[in-house]
Design a protein around this motif. Structure first.
Motif, PDB file in Angstrom:
ATOM      1  N   PHE A 215     -13.254   7.712  -5.848  1.00  0.00           N
ATOM      2  CA  PHE A 215     -12.925   6.617  -4.942  1.00  0.00           C
ATOM      3  C   PHE A 215     -12.056   5.553  -5.585  1.00  0.00           C
ATOM      4  N   ASN A 216     -12.301   5.251  -6.846  1.00  0.00           N
ATOM      5  CA  ASN A 216     -11.571   4.169  -7.505  1.00  0.00           C
ATOM      6  C   ASN A 216     -10.187   4.577  -8.003  1.00  0.00           C
ATOM      7  N   TYR A 217      -9.804   5.830  -7.815  1.00  0.00           N
ATOM      8  CA  TYR A 217      -8.441   6.230  -8.176  1.00  0.00           C
ATOM      9  C   TYR A 217      -7.487   5.576  -7.185  1.00  0.00           C
ATOM     10  N   LEU A 218      -6.653   4.668  -7.669  1.00  0.00           N
ATOM     11  CA  LEU A 218      -5.779   3.902  -6.789  1.00  0.00           C
ATOM     12  C   LEU A 218      -4.350   3.923  -7.314  1.00  0.00           C
ATOM     13  N   LEU A 219      -3.463   4.548  -6.551  1.00  0.00           N
ATOM     14  CA  LEU A 219      -2.045   4.532  -6.873  1.00  0.00           C
ATOM     15  C   LEU A 219      -1.348   3.787  -5.744  1.00  0.00           C
ATOM     16  N   LEU A 220      -1.116   2.492  -5.968  1.00  0.00           N
ATOM     17  CA  LEU A 220      -0.557   1.613  -4.943  1.00  0.00           C
ATOM     18  C   LEU A 220       0.636   0.850  -5.520  1.00  0.00           C
ATOM     19  N   PRO A 221       1.821   1.485  -5.558  1.00  0.00           N
ATOM     20  CA  PRO A 221       3.007   0.763  -6.031  1.00  0.00           C
ATOM     21  C   PRO A 221       3.204  -0.529  -5.240  1.00  0.00           C
ATOM     22  N   LYS A 222       3.652  -1.574  -5.908  1.00  0.00           N
ATOM     23  CA  LYS A 222       3.654  -2.924  -5.349  1.00  0.00           C
ATOM     24  C   LYS A 222       4.491  -3.076  -4.085  1.00  0.00           C
ATOM     25  N   ASP A 223       5.518  -2.239  -3.901  1.00  0.00           N
ATOM     26  CA  ASP A 223       6.378  -2.371  -2.729  1.00  0.00           C
ATOM     27  C   ASP A 223       5.991  -1.423  -1.594  1.00  0.00           C
ATOM     28  N   GLY A 224       4.980  -0.599  -1.803  1.00  0.00           N
ATOM     29  CA  GLY A 224       4.567   0.345  -0.772  1.00  0.00           C
ATOM     30  C   GLY A 224       3.813  -0.336   0.352  1.00  0.00           C
ATOM     31  N   ASP A 225       3.864   0.249   1.528  1.00  0.00           N
ATOM     32  CA  ASP A 225       3.176  -0.333   2.684  1.00  0.00           C
ATOM     33  C   ASP A 225       1.665  -0.356   2.476  1.00  0.00           C
ATOM     34  N   ASP A 226       1.135   0.696   1.829  1.00  0.00           N
ATOM     35  CA  ASP A 226      -0.313   0.779   1.621  1.00  0.00           C
ATOM     36  C   ASP A 226      -0.855  -0.406   0.834  1.00  0.00           C
ATOM     37  N   SER A 227      -0.058  -0.947  -0.074  1.00  0.00           N
ATOM     38  CA  SER A 227      -0.546  -1.991  -0.971  1.00  0.00           C
ATOM     39  C   SER A 227      -0.450  -3.397  -0.368  1.00  0.00           C
ATOM     40  N   GLN A 228       0.163  -3.522   0.804  1.00  0.00           N
ATOM     41  CA  GLN A 228       0.373  -4.851   1.382  1.00  0.00           C
ATOM     42  C   GLN A 228      -0.904  -5.372   2.040  1.00  0.00           C
TER      43      GLN A 228
END
Length: 235
Positions: free
Chosen positions: A106-119
């Motif tokens: 669950f804690n595996y998080l790949l959220l590049p700063k400019d991606g929509d998922d990370s907003q």
């Protein structure tokens, strides 16, 4: 009737005296909204997992997001500093992430700063020059320059909301308390994966690292001045 002075008591504080009244100064208090990001509102592609998480989605959409929208409106109206924290990495492959965010599960998080998922979710978008700190850690204090920002602005007390109660919220609260900030957690503006985890973590951190309060109790903690909730246009 239960209130913030008597609710969420763990074993350690079952018999303790009630805490003193909290008095928050508008000019020295910040609201910190933690990790309410698009990625956490996207149902899992596996129907079984999506069903397992449905109570969390329901709490987010019917309680947590609406209450955070109210919190933001109230804080802005009171002149309280508004800040956000979000999980996002600087690189596309996530090589700058902390170990906890690289581990499987669950804690595996790949959220590049400019991606929509990370907003941050659109309902809670930062306004104007409100500060957003980006972290690859659970604690918003450990992995960012938030400590320096708070000191520079003269903040002594932080109102905390967001997700997950038992992970990034708790880690941030503990870090803030260790740095001698006063911390207030708004329980009905937070969520964990389950209500059981949410409530148990609130018991664990309450009165040691923070004071846990409800939305409707919060305005009464401000130093005297008009502090009522904004009028509901629909009422």
């Amino acid at each position: 009737m239960s209130n913030w002075k008597t609710a969420f008591r763990s074993f350690y504080y079952e018999t303790a005296d009630n805490p003193e009244n909290i008095v928050l100064s508008r000019s020295h208090t910040a609201l910190l909204v933690i990790d309410i990001q698009n990625t956490y509102l996207e149902p899992d592609s596996d129907p079984r997992e999506a069903a397992r998480w449905q109570p969390f989605y329901d709490r987010m959409n019917t309680i947590v997001i609406p209450n955070n929208a109210r919190l933001l409106e109230w804080a802005r109206g009171e002149g309280i500093e508004v800040m956000f924290a979000r999980i996002a990495c600087q690189t596309q492959d996530g090589r700058d992430r902390s170990l906890s965010q690289k581990k499987p599960g669950f804690n595996y998080l790949l959220l590049p700063k400019d991606g929509d998922d990370s907003q941050i979710v659109p309902q809670l978008s930062p306004q104007g020059d409100e500060i957003v700190v980006t972290k690859t850690t659970d604690s918003a204090l450990t992995g960012t320059n938030l400590r320096l920002i708070l000191r520079n602005i003269g903040i002594t007390d932080i109102i905390v909301s967001g997700i997950f109660t038992d992970q990034c919220v708790s880690s941030t609260v503990r870090s803030l308390a260790d740095e001698s900030f006063g911390v207030v957690v708004v329980h009905d503006a937070c969520a964990a994966a389950t209500d059981e985890l949410h409530e148990k973590e609130l018991e664990i951190i309450n009165m040691i690292y923070c004071h846990v309060v409800g939305m409707d109790e919060l305005p009464g903690l401000l130093a005297p001045q008009s502090s009522a909730w904004p009028t509901d246009p629909g009422s």
